[in-house]
Design a protein around this motif. Structure first.
Motif, PDB file in Angstrom:
ATOM      1  N   UNK A  79       0.831  -1.216   0.000  1.00  0.00           N
ATOM      2  CA  UNK A  79       0.000   0.000   0.000  1.00  0.00           C
ATOM      3  C   UNK A  79       0.863   1.262   0.000  1.00  0.00           C
ATOM      4  N   UNK A  80       2.184   1.086  -0.107  1.00  0.00           N
ATOM      5  CA  UNK A  80       3.075   2.246  -0.177  1.00  0.00           C
ATOM      6  C   UNK A  80       3.403   2.842   1.183  1.00  0.00           C
ATOM      7  N   UNK A  81       3.129   2.092   2.256  1.00  0.00           N
ATOM      8  CA  UNK A  81       3.415   2.587   3.604  1.00  0.00           C
ATOM      9  C   UNK A  81       4.638   1.868   4.162  1.00  0.00           C
ATOM     10  N   UNK A  82       5.257   2.471   5.161  1.00  0.00           N
ATOM     11  CA  UNK A  82       6.421   1.868   5.792  1.00  0.00           C
ATOM     12  C   UNK A  82       5.987   1.269   7.137  1.00  0.00           C
ATOM     13  N   UNK A  83       6.091  -0.078   7.293  1.00  0.00           N
ATOM     14  CA  UNK A  83       5.667  -0.694   8.554  1.00  0.00           C
ATOM     15  C   UNK A  83       6.326  -0.037   9.765  1.00  0.00           C
ATOM     16  N   UNK A  84       7.538   0.504   9.584  1.00  0.00           N
ATOM     17  CA  UNK A  84       8.234   1.129  10.719  1.00  0.00           C
ATOM     18  C   UNK A  84       7.454   2.323  11.267  1.00  0.00           C
ATOM     19  N   UNK A  85       6.611   2.910  10.426  1.00  0.00           N
ATOM     20  CA  UNK A  85       5.784   4.047  10.888  1.00  0.00           C
ATOM     21  C   UNK A  85       4.549   3.579  11.648  1.00  0.00           C
ATOM     22  N   UNK A  86       4.279   2.290  11.601  1.00  0.00           N
ATOM     23  CA  UNK A  86       3.049   1.761  12.222  1.00  0.00           C
ATOM     24  C   UNK A  86       3.382   0.642  13.192  1.00  0.00           C
ATOM     25  N   UNK A  87       4.076   1.000  14.245  1.00  0.00           N
ATOM     26  CA  UNK A  87       4.422   0.018  15.269  1.00  0.00           C
ATOM     27  C   UNK A  87       3.418   0.069  16.402  1.00  0.00           C
ATOM     28  N   UNK A  88       3.868  -0.367  17.554  1.00  0.00           N
ATOM     29  CA  UNK A  88       3.020  -0.257  18.740  1.00  0.00           C
ATOM     30  C   UNK A  88       3.254   1.136  19.320  1.00  0.00           C
ATOM     31  N   UNK A  89       2.187   1.812  19.639  1.00  0.00           N
ATOM     32  CA  UNK A  89       2.194   3.195  20.110  1.00  0.00           C
ATOM     33  C   UNK A  89       2.648   4.186  19.051  1.00  0.00           C
TER      34      UNK A  89
END
Ligand SMILES: Cc1cc2nc3c(=O)[nH]c(=O)nc-3n(C[C@H](O)[C@H](O)[C@H](O)COP(=O)(O)O)c2cc1C
Length: 333
Positions: free
Chosen positions: A260-270
């Protein structure tokens, strides 16, 4: 219908004894539709779906009738079907809760699964209708609260489960709950085969709960790429975040976030909250960008046990064979 330890046989036991394998095809947003539920029940396991999935006016009623008609037809042809068990999301944000509850009560399935909150509001009406209430919980404290309300069963969300996950270790959680509860105990998380179901029963559970395994079936409402991504993922590819699910910890397929063009690192816990809505039609003003559950796909650690896309009947055949093998190997030792 309360279940302190040491009480006599439970009313549900005769139904559970008739299941081909001790498992529920777990309710999944968008993914679980009538085809999946009907196929699960015809294969001899409990089939569930969230009542939030049928979206239009009167559509839940149509789904319930369609499922019941299909199962009645199968029974008329001599098939031994298992019942369907709807899932009510009891969170305060569910504005349809009371109308969905009324629709379910009119159809009287044997069990309703409640999730994302306390079943206190819906339990009296369900019990009055003779319907058991199995509540999902993620901590011992939540299990105790649900027991105090009078639930008949507990679904223990554990670490690695697909969707909004638990965090507890399944061994510790099941044993802690079994020490105080004689009702139905179901463990959710990490199961994709019959070996796991046998292990769950050895631990003291009545049933296992499988979501991810049933995403990769022909009858699920998953998109073709989503099914294939389940097959192509390992448990290392599962990404835990509380930024994609209303703040609740959710397991997502990392590959879908990247696609989806997103970086998983931007969507962690908290991490920062994600504004994308569920992707269900009718969910209010859509936020721009990818939608969780529609474009960003959830799955559990059990992806490692899913190697091909099959029909539900084929999956249940395999679960049954593996379960028997696990059982006989235990006693052969
Ligand atoms: C895509 C997806 C959507 C889900 N939606 C729901 C839901 O609407 N209601 C619910 O109670 N649980 C939901 N769950 C959680 C499942 O019911 C179940 O707890 C979980 O799938 C078990 O872990 P597993 O996927 O590793 O088998 C969802 C899970 C997934 C993977």
């Amino acid at each position: 219908m309360t279940h302190a330890l040491g009480t006599s046989p439970r009313p549900i036991d005769s139904l559970l004894a008739r299941l081909r394998v001790p498992v529920i095809s777990a309710p999944m947003l968008i993914v679980s539709g009538p085809e999946l539920v009907i196929a699960a029940c015809r294969a001899g396991i409990l089939g569930s779906f969230p009542t939030a999935n049928p979206r239009g006016e009167g559509e839940l009623e149509q789904w319930l009738t369609r499922i019941e008609d299909a199962l009645a037809q199968a029974q008329d042809s001599g098939e031994a079907t298992a019942p369907y068990v709807p899932n009510l999301i009891v969170h305060k944000s569910n504005t349809r809760l009371d109308s969905d509850l009324a629709a379910i009560i009119a159809h009287r399935p044997p069990v309703v699964i409640t999730s994302v909150g306390s079943p206190a509001h819906v339990l009296p009406a369900l019990h009055d209708a003779g319907i058991e209430v199995w509540a999902d919980v993620a901590s011992v404290k939540h299990a105790e609260r649900a027991m105090a309300v009078g639930v008949d069963g507990l679904i223990l969300l554990t670490a690695g489960a697909g969707g909004q996950t638990g965090y507890a270790n399944p061994f510790s959680f099941v044993r802690a709950v079994r020490a105080m509860f004689d009702g139905v105990v179901v463990v959710s998380g990490g199961q994709a085969d019959g070996w796991s179901l046998w292990a769950a029963q050895a631990l003291g559970c009545d049933l296992g709960y499988m979501g991810t395994r049933f995403i990769a079936t022909h009858e699920s409402n998953a998109q073709p790429e989503q099914r294939q991504m389940i097959v192509d993922s390992e448990l290392d590819d599962i990404h835990l975040t509380n930024a994609l699910g209303n703040g609740l910890q959710t397991n997502m397929m990392r590959k879908s976030i990247v696609a989806a063009g997103l970086d998983p690192a931007d969507y962690g816990v908290e991490a920062r909250p994600f504004t994308g809505m569920s992707g269900l039609p009718g969910d209010g003003e859509p936020a721009p960008g990818p939608k969780r559950y529609r474009d960003l796909w959830s799955a559990g650690h059990s992806v490692s046990g899913v190697k091909e896309i099959l029909s539900v009947a084929e999956v249940v055949d395999r679960l049954a064979a593996e379960y028997e093998e696990a059982r006989s190997r235990t006693f052969a030792r």
